[in-house]
Scaffold this motif. Structure first.
Motif, PDB file in Angstrom:
ATOM      1  N   GLY A  82       0.687  -1.087   0.229  1.00 48.57           N
ATOM      2  CA  GLY A  82       0.180  -0.339  -0.099  1.00 48.57           C
ATOM      3  C   GLY A  82       0.588   0.818   0.225  1.00 48.57           C
ATOM      4  N   GLY A  83       1.995   0.999  -0.346  1.00 48.71           N
ATOM      5  CA  GLY A  83       2.511   2.208   0.088  1.00 48.71           C
ATOM      6  C   GLY A  83       2.969   3.591   0.672  1.00 48.71           C
ATOM      7  N   LYS A  84       2.914   2.451   1.934  1.00 47.72           N
ATOM      8  CA  LYS A  84       3.004   2.344   3.792  1.00 47.72           C
ATOM      9  C   LYS A  84       3.297   1.557   4.645  1.00 47.72           C
ATOM     10  CE  LYS A  84      -2.092   1.806   3.433  1.00 47.72           C
ATOM     11  NZ  LYS A  84      -3.433   3.492   4.004  1.00 47.72           N
ATOM     12  N   TYR A  85       3.077   0.493   4.331  1.00 47.78           N
ATOM     13  CA  TYR A  85       3.403  -0.817   5.462  1.00 47.78           C
ATOM     14  C   TYR A  85       4.302  -1.700   4.519  1.00 47.78           C
ATOM     15  CZ  TYR A  85      -1.338   0.466   6.447  1.00 47.78           C
ATOM     16  OH  TYR A  85      -3.114   0.456   6.433  1.00 47.78           O
ATOM     17  N   VAL A  86       5.630  -1.629   5.882  1.00 50.50           N
ATOM     18  CA  VAL A  86       6.266  -1.845   5.790  1.00 50.50           C
ATOM     19  C   VAL A  86       7.224  -2.659   6.324  1.00 50.50           C
ATOM     20  CG1 VAL A  86       9.171  -0.925   5.166  1.00 50.50           C
ATOM     21  CG2 VAL A  86       7.475   0.660   4.283  1.00 50.50           C
ATOM     22  N   LYS A  87       7.959  -3.979   5.850  1.00 51.31           N
ATOM     23  CA  LYS A  87       8.063  -4.703   6.772  1.00 51.31           C
ATOM     24  C   LYS A  87       9.535  -5.151   5.958  1.00 51.31           C
ATOM     25  CE  LYS A  87       8.235  -8.910   9.729  1.00 51.31           C
ATOM     26  NZ  LYS A  87       8.537  -8.493  11.013  1.00 51.31           N
ATOM     27  N   VAL A 134      12.079   2.507   0.734  1.00 54.39           N
ATOM     28  CA  VAL A 134      11.256   1.340   0.582  1.00 54.39           C
ATOM     29  C   VAL A 134       9.353   1.517   0.370  1.00 54.39           C
ATOM     30  CG1 VAL A 134      10.466  -0.238   1.266  1.00 54.39           C
ATOM     31  CG2 VAL A 134      12.485  -0.852   1.719  1.00 54.39           C
ATOM     32  N   LEU A 135       9.717   3.113   1.419  1.00 56.62           N
ATOM     33  CA  LEU A 135       8.459   4.029   0.638  1.00 56.62           C
ATOM     34  C   LEU A 135       9.161   4.663  -0.578  1.00 56.62           C
ATOM     35  CD1 LEU A 135       7.849   4.566   4.123  1.00 56.62           C
ATOM     36  CD2 LEU A 135       6.710   3.615   2.966  1.00 56.62           C
ATOM     37  N   THR A 136       9.691   5.241  -0.258  1.00 63.50           N
ATOM     38  CA  THR A 136      10.210   6.014  -1.260  1.00 63.50           C
ATOM     39  C   THR A 136       9.993   5.695  -2.755  1.00 63.50           C
ATOM     40  OG1 THR A 136      11.557   7.731  -0.120  1.00 63.50           O
ATOM     41  CG2 THR A 136      11.368   8.170  -2.856  1.00 63.50           C
ATOM     42  N   LEU A 137      10.404   4.043  -3.428  1.00 60.63           N
ATOM     43  CA  LEU A 137      10.617   3.863  -4.285  1.00 60.63           C
ATOM     44  C   LEU A 137       9.361   3.263  -4.722  1.00 60.63           C
ATOM     45  CD1 LEU A 137      13.673   1.520  -4.087  1.00 60.63           C
ATOM     46  CD2 LEU A 137      13.945   2.951  -5.391  1.00 60.63           C
TER      47      LEU A 137
END
Length: 320
Positions: free
Chosen positions: A197-202, A234-237
């Motif tokens: 979702g362009g916002k949740y990162v693991k 990660v979010l930027t990409l």
């Protein structure tokens, strides 16, 4: 839209993730939405599907599915990931974009295929200088280096090259594949990161030098500063590319993360390879995001995610 309350998953050989995703969506939805495996008995131009949301895990391998999903998206289905962008994207463009948005990537060049593509001849390549400026290319990338398909997935047709003689020898094996030649990043730490979702990162410690079944058995532990940098990259990409579901691999050299591979729109999410903790996370957040998309669904509208790169291009055109 026939039934805006349905969330579907389109998948192939994988076994653990699809059913877990369905079960988790149905658990979290409390009856508001119903998740199921997508069923296709016909695909008619301009007709809507039964789904508000479809999560796509297989169309990269099945052109029929990709065409079906484009028609579904045209008629309002929120497809995860956007099938139009996924069709247009590849790893070389990913790297090119990264150089413009402040994410470090290995030095990379793209190479024409060793063999002529079908239905072409030498006349088809009159705009291509031959031989290429190999010395300049090798001086830029340096050896050891890696060579891999510019549009491939996984570890297929990936070569580690010691010198230019090794390059010329291995390049012959690549036939009609268009390859990337890429700087080797000798890393101290390595991470594979889900982004949903362009916002949740693991952020998952990962050791690509281990046998496949042990790659998530890594002891890397990022500092708070490095963790924030990894998360930001990660979010930027993913926000610029517009992927709803992707993984980014980052190799850390001298404290600096380099994005190695970030074109994985149907990433491995199998319990047996990613491990129980990572599996539970990706199931939870994939379901959570699918429900968010379903809740925001507008019948007959464009419900796809479009990345900042395309958004900014459209905005610039509107100003002209």
């Amino acid at each position: 839209m026939k039934n805006s309350k349905k969330i579907g998953i389109l998948f192939g050989k994988e076994n653990t993730f699809p059913q877990a995703f369905i079960d988790k969506v149905n658990e979290l939805a409390n009856g508001k939405f119903i998740a199921e495996a997508v069923k296709i008995n016909k695909a008619v131009q301009g007709e809507a599907t039964d789904y508000a949301v479809i999560i796509d895990r297989i169309s990269q391998d099945v052109p029929f599915y990709r065409a079906y999903l484009k028609n579904a998206a045209l008629n309002g289905t929120a497809v995860i990931n956007n099938p139009f962008w996924w069709s247009a994207d590849e790893k070389f463009f990913n790297n090119c974009l990264a150089t413009k948005i402040g994410v470090e990537v290995p030095k990379t060049v793209i190479l024409p295929s060793y063999q002529l593509p079908d239905d072409t001849s030498e006349e088809s390549f009159r705009n291509l200088a031959y031989p290429l400026d190999w010395e300049s290319i090798f001086d830029y990338v340096k050896f050891p280096a890696y060579m891999k398909p510019f549009a491939g997935g996984g570890w297929k047709s990936v070569y580690r090259l010691e010198n230019k003689e090794d390059f010329f020898d291995k390049h012959k094996e690549t036939a009609q594949l268009v390859m990337l030649l890429q700087e080797e990043i000798v890393f101290e730490e390595y991470y594979r990161c889900y982004c949903i979702g362009g916002k949740y990162v693991k952020i998952m410690p990962y050791e690509p030098r281990n046998p496949f079944h042990l790659r998530y058995s890594a002891n890397f532990n990022p500092s708070e500063e490095l963790y924030k940098k990894l998360e930001n990259d990660v979010l930027t990409l993913n926000q610029y590319l517009g992927y709803d579901f992707n993984t980014v691999e980052l190799a850390v050299r001298n404290g600096v993360p380099y994005a190695i591979d970030f074109c994985n729109p149907a990433p491995d999410a199998d319990r047996n390879s990613v491990g129980e903790e990572n599996f539970n996370w990706v199931v939870e957040y994939a379901a959570k995001f699918a429900l968010e998309k379903a809740s925001a669904f507008e019948p007959g509208k464009d419900n796809l995610t479009w990345g900042k790169y395309l958004q900014s291009a459209v905005a610039m055109q509107a100003l002209k």
